[in-house]
Structure formats: C-alpha cells, structure tokens
Write a protein that holds these residues in place. Sequence first.
Motif, short mmCIF file in Angstrom:
data_model
loop_
_atom_site.label_atom_id
_atom_site.label_comp_id
_atom_site.label_asym_id
_atom_site.label_seq_id
_atom_site.Cartn_x
_atom_site.Cartn_y
_atom_site.Cartn_z
N UNK A 40 -10.58 -9.48 -19.50
CA UNK A 40 -11.12 -10.84 -19.18
C UNK A 40 -12.36 -10.72 -18.43
N UNK A 41 -13.02 -11.88 -18.10
CA UNK A 41 -14.14 -12.02 -17.17
C UNK A 41 -13.90 -13.27 -16.52
N UNK A 42 -13.09 -13.21 -15.57
CA UNK A 42 -12.84 -14.10 -14.80
C UNK A 42 -14.06 -14.72 -13.86
N UNK A 43 -14.05 -16.09 -13.87
CA UNK A 43 -14.97 -16.72 -12.97
C UNK A 43 -16.29 -16.94 -13.44
N UNK A 63 -4.95 -12.16 -10.11
CA UNK A 63 -3.59 -12.13 -9.99
C UNK A 63 -3.05 -12.33 -11.34
N UNK A 64 -3.49 -13.32 -11.88
CA UNK A 64 -2.83 -13.68 -13.27
C UNK A 64 -3.30 -12.67 -14.35
N UNK A 65 -4.28 -12.25 -14.42
CA UNK A 65 -4.67 -11.09 -15.26
C UNK A 65 -3.78 -9.82 -14.88
N UNK A 66 -3.75 -9.54 -13.66
CA UNK A 66 -2.81 -8.25 -13.35
C UNK A 66 -1.31 -8.34 -13.76
N UNK A 67 -1.01 -9.75 -13.56
CA UNK A 67 0.37 -9.95 -14.12
C UNK A 67 0.55 -9.77 -15.54
N UNK A 68 -0.52 -10.22 -16.23
CA UNK A 68 -0.26 -9.93 -17.78
C UNK A 68 -0.24 -8.69 -18.24
N UNK A 69 -0.61 -7.81 -17.33
CA UNK A 69 -0.39 -6.34 -17.73
C UNK A 69 1.22 -6.01 -18.06
N UNK A 70 1.91 -6.74 -17.45
CA UNK A 70 3.36 -6.34 -17.48
C UNK A 70 3.76 -4.86 -17.48
#
Length: 155
Positions: free
Chosen positions: A147-150, A32-39
């Motif tokens: 990113x590479x979350x996790x 969710x954070x990564x997706x929000x970072x797309x803006x």
Amino acid sequence: MNAFADVDRSGRGPELLRYLDDVHRGLIEPKNVMRAGLAVKPGHRVLDLGCGAGHELVELERAGRSAFGVDSGSVMLEASRLRLGAHGLPVRLVHADAHDLPFADASFAGCRIERASGSRTASLPPCAPRRHELVRSPSAGAGAASGRPGPPSRW
C-alpha cells in the motif's frame, strides 16, 4: 526521480527521515489496517521490503512477529537499527536491492511493502519485488500487504 529513490546519494537523509517520522505519526490507523492484513501469526517471520526508518519493524516486533527489514539505503538501515535498538528489539536488517533478495524459498510467512519508489521499483507488482520473488520468498499460505497509505509524497 524522487529523493527516496536513492536516499544515500540524495544528500537529504536527515530531511527524509524527519518526513518519515511525520508520516508515521499521521498514518497510524491505515498502517494498523495494513499490518492486520498480513494475517501473520506471532512468532512467524515477516519481510518488510523497503523498511525505511524502521517504524513498521518496531510495530511488527511488538506484535510478536519476527521482522526482517530490507532496504537499499544505508541511511535508512542505520535509522532502523537505531530505532529497533532503542526499543530493545532484535535487529534483522539486510542491505539489498528489491530485485535481488538474498533469501531462500519459503523464508517468510508474510511480506509488506509500502511506498516503494524510484525507477528501480517503479515496475514492481504492488506487493513484491517481482512475482517470482513473492512466490519464492514467502512460505506457503503467506500473507502479503502492500500500500501507499496517505497523501502522495512531495519528494
């Protein structure tokens, strides 16, 4: 080389898809954070490079963005197609190599890449297939998230 580098040839497609389903469930907040970072505003086009099983394509579409998935694996593209179809969402998928994207200049308002793997992508910058591809494909003022979350993959 890990199995994700060439899913089609690995013979492990179903196993890898199950792994992606498990990872997706465990990483909802970081994604969710990564997706929000797309803006990227609703209605604008987003490229999901290495779209895998299509989890993020569904989330991007649900957020009102026009999501385009690119993957070099037929197994992954079929999983994405089925996932999008099951949710009644548009299917915009391209079978392509990250080093040779078939998109015109300024095609996307944003680009996301996550867990790009294998020797063909090992030298990629963190958020694009190649620097000139990031400049060429997204439109002016475009957002990018990588990113590479996790935890590291066991594959």
